[in-house]
Design a protein around this motif. Structure first.
Motif, mmCIF file in Angstrom:
data_model
loop_
_atom_site.group_PDB
_atom_site.id
_atom_site.type_symbol
_atom_site.label_atom_id
_atom_site.label_comp_id
_atom_site.label_asym_id
_atom_site.label_seq_id
_atom_site.Cartn_x
_atom_site.Cartn_y
_atom_site.Cartn_z
ATOM 1 N N HIS A 161 9.780 28.677 22.495
ATOM 2 C CA HIS A 161 9.878 29.150 21.107
ATOM 3 C C HIS A 161 9.298 30.559 21.098
ATOM 4 N N TRP A 165 9.694 34.427 16.666
ATOM 5 C CA TRP A 165 9.738 33.398 15.628
ATOM 6 C C TRP A 165 8.388 32.714 15.453
ATOM 7 N N ARG A 204 9.184 24.026 22.539
ATOM 8 C CA ARG A 204 9.846 23.006 21.738
ATOM 9 C C ARG A 204 10.630 22.089 22.681
ATOM 10 N N SER A 358 16.279 17.641 10.186
ATOM 11 C CA SER A 358 14.824 17.507 10.282
ATOM 12 C C SER A 358 14.359 16.076 10.035
ATOM 13 N N GLN A 397 16.742 21.579 10.916
ATOM 14 C CA GLN A 397 15.894 22.298 11.865
ATOM 15 C C GLN A 397 16.665 23.516 12.351
ATOM 16 N N TYR A 398 16.106 24.692 12.094
ATOM 17 C CA TYR A 398 16.663 25.953 12.568
ATOM 18 C C TYR A 398 15.628 26.619 13.468
ATOM 19 N N LEU A 399 16.073 27.506 14.330
ATOM 20 C CA LEU A 399 15.142 28.155 15.243
ATOM 21 C C LEU A 399 14.042 28.908 14.501
ATOM 22 N N GLU A 400 14.345 29.357 13.278
ATOM 23 C CA GLU A 400 13.352 30.133 12.523
ATOM 24 C C GLU A 400 12.523 29.288 11.568
ATOM 25 N N THR A 402 12.117 25.158 9.196
ATOM 26 C CA THR A 402 12.494 23.790 8.863
ATOM 27 C C THR A 402 12.719 23.674 7.358
ATOM 28 N N SER A 471 6.917 24.731 10.939
ATOM 29 C CA SER A 471 7.809 25.868 11.178
ATOM 30 C C SER A 471 8.606 25.593 12.445
ATOM 31 N N PHE A 472 9.903 25.222 12.281
ATOM 32 C CA PHE A 472 10.704 24.663 13.372
ATOM 33 C C PHE A 472 9.844 23.650 14.115
#
Length: 589
Positions: A161, A165, A204, A358, A397-400, A402, A471-472
């Motif tokens: 990660h 980010w 992650r 998520s 869930q996004y890379l940047e 939640t 956060s993710f």
């Protein structure tokens, strides 16, 4: 497939063979996670109850499931015919499981648990209670001998990660944690919670459904950092990333042998760590305290907060397209609760940097909406028509970052009773959105703002109003929350929480309105430092579910301003009929 009654029979035979009078099955894994790897779904396997919270107690001739109000509707359905009684936690007159055990067992009985899946806190509570009748508590993982064909999770690679980010390097995080260790006079620190492990090392994974985490432990000294993990999951990129941060990789299976070698240390460890770890490090000085990184993780840095804002736009666009599809196609094409959840995922998956959901989407049509954590089955889920209401609680869930959002909408004709109840819940959400509070305020002090409109009408809901969000990372995150229960953790600037009051009428409808909010500092004066909530979620509320006459001027003003923000952020990314419909949706009341 074995029935629950057959599984209980097998377990009871094993209990009799090994001289165990009662067995407690907690919903946990060795890391005491909320969502579990498949092979650790022990409570679900033995009981058939699929909720995320609850535990089962089995004696020679009785069995009980203890769970909270989120599952009071769901649990009886899943337990039917199982031989397991439901005990509703928090309801007056319902005994604590320790009291129930004491009433059921004679003196000098034996109670067993799996210490790997039992927190130290739970072990001590149970051991102390049982001692009053000279009942012995043993570590005996009986299900290992009964549940013999466990499905193991497939092998998933860990991934980095990146700092762009995460907003903070691994070295910076380790330094901050070591400062806290020093303050508490600890020279060794064990980190066991999967989200804390992943956050600390900016890594992650996907070992647990919906949560981007991996199975691992960290042991941190003043000089060294060890990550105990399945080395097959470690890619070259991850290895280089950890080498740069001076982290040594060791096999996951080496963790407990390593613990037995630790001598004469002052070990910082969370009380909710599993009992097997506590037993392995006896003889050292144990400093029982919350994991320092847990609070650090909860207070998002500027990069993480910007990540939330970024993904809320992306999520909001997906939701706008989804709700347009739902409201325009319902009654025209066949759809079920389950297929609606699949369709929602498709809309989200079209967005940039989407990793997955998520949590499992909660799509509850009409009466199923009253099942707070309802999960629609793939086969046999309810058909949905252009009438009544539907509750959709979902997240990405996004890379940047939640997301987690709930909207409850009419799909056709609904009663005035529903509209009024929906408005009362909305009033609560708005009142909590409007609140200002001094530094040092706890979530329990704000919870009543979200309930007041319902309380004035002699109504309430059983679940909490807000939970922390990662956060993710895990969609449920501590240590903060907003609920009736006392929690000493104050709400700090940078924390992200849900704001989700609801109302439920069994077999009729369920209502929940949920946005994510971030705590922010707004002013300092002679009375102290004051904070409020920045609303992050971007998705309008449908006017067909609102009775404007029940809203105050301030509430209408907030709602209109919120819809204006949704228009500014989301509408530019929409086209054609969807955009026309959306612009109609956000018109002022």
């Amino acid at each position: 497939m074995m029935k629950t009654s057959e599984k209980l029979l097998l377990l009871r035979k094993q209990m009799q063979t090994e001289g165990v009078d009662a067995f407690v099955v907690f919903s946990a894994d060795p890391h005491l996670s909320e969502y579990l790897p498949k092979e650790w779904l022990e409570r679900q396997w033995i009981s058939g109850f699929t909720g995320s919270a609850g535990f089962v107690v089995i004696t020679e001739d009785k069995a009980g499931l203890w769970t909270d109000s989120r599952y009071f509707v769901q649990a009886p359905i899943e337990l039917e015919g199982s031989g397991i009684d439901l005990f509703k936690e928090g309801v007056e007159g319902i005994p604590d499981y320790t009291d129930w055990l004491l009433s059921e067992l004679p003196e000098k009985s034996v109670v067993a648990v799996n210490a790997l899946a039992t927190s130290h806190v739970a072990w001590e509570k149970l051991e102390k209670a049982l001692a009053t009748k000279h009942i012995e508590l043993k570590d005996n993982p009986l299900l290992n001998k009964v549940w013999v064909n466990r499905e193991k999770s497939p092998l998933h690679s860990i991934f980095v990660h990146p700092d762009k980010w995460a907003g903070q390097t691994v070295a910076e995080k380790l330094k901050a944690i070591r400062e806290k260790m020093k303050q508490q006079k600890a020279n060794l620190h064990i980190i066991t919670a999967l989200d804390d492990v992943a956050w600390t090392l900016n890594l992650r994974g996907s070992d647990v459904a919906y949560n981007p985490v991996f199975l691992g432990y960290i042991v941190l000294s003043n000089e060294d950092t060890f990550l105990f993990v399945d080395t097959q999951k470690v890619t070259d990129e991850v290895r280089a990333h950890l080498t740069q941060a001076n982290v040594t990789i060791r096999a996951y299976s080496d963790f407990f042998p390593y613990l037995t070698e630790i001598k004469d240390k002052q070990i910082l460890i969370a009380p909710n760590t599993n009992q097997a770890i506590f037993r392995a490090i006896q003889g050292n000085v144990l400093i029982q305290s919350p994991v320092p990184g847990n609070l650090m993780k909860a207070v998002k840095n500027a990069t993480e907060l910007e990540g939330f804002r970024t993904v809320m736009v992306r999520d909001g666009v997906a939701l706008a397209k989804f709700f347009y599809w739902l409201t325009h196609q319902v009654g025209k094409e066949p759809m079920t609760e389950y297929s609606i959840g699949v369709k929602l995922r498709e809309f989200r998956a079209a967005g940039e940097n989407f990793v997955g959901e998520s949590f499992g989407s909660i799509v509850g049509y009409q009466g199923n909406g009253a099942i707070v954590h309802y999960s629609a089955p793939e086969t046999g889920s309810k058909e949905v028509f252009a009438e009544g209401s539907i509750l959709v609680d979902s997240g990405g869930q996004y890379l940047e970052g939640t997301t987690d959002i709930t909207r409850t909408i009419p799909l056709g004709k609904v009663s005035q009773e529903f509209i009024n109840d929906s408005t009362l819940a909305l009033k609560g959400m708005i009142q909590l959105s409007l609140v200002k509070f001094p530094k040092g305020t706890r979530g329990v002090q704000l919870d009543a703002f979200a309930r007041m409109a319902l309380w004035k009408n002699n109504k309430d809901y059983g679940h909490g109003t807000g939970h922390g969000v990662g956060s993710f990372m895990n969609v449920h995150e501590g240590p903060q929350n907003i609920r009736k229960d006392m929690n000493p953790q104050e709400l700090l600037p940078g924390m992200v929480c849900s704001n989700e009051p609801g109302f439920y009428l069994e077999n009729k409808y369920g209502i929940r309105h949920e946005n994510l909010v971030a705590v922010r500092e707004v002013c300092k004066n002679e009375f102290g430092t004051f904070c409020d909530f920045e609303t992050l979620t971007l998705c309008p509320f449908m006017a067909t579910g609102i009775n404007p006459t029940l809203l105050t001027d301030d509430e209408k003003q907030w709602l209109n301003a919120y819809h204006k923000t949704c228009e500014e952020k989301i509408a530019p990314h929409l086209e054609g009929e969807v955009k026309t419909w959306f612009l109609e949706l956000v018109k002022p009341l």
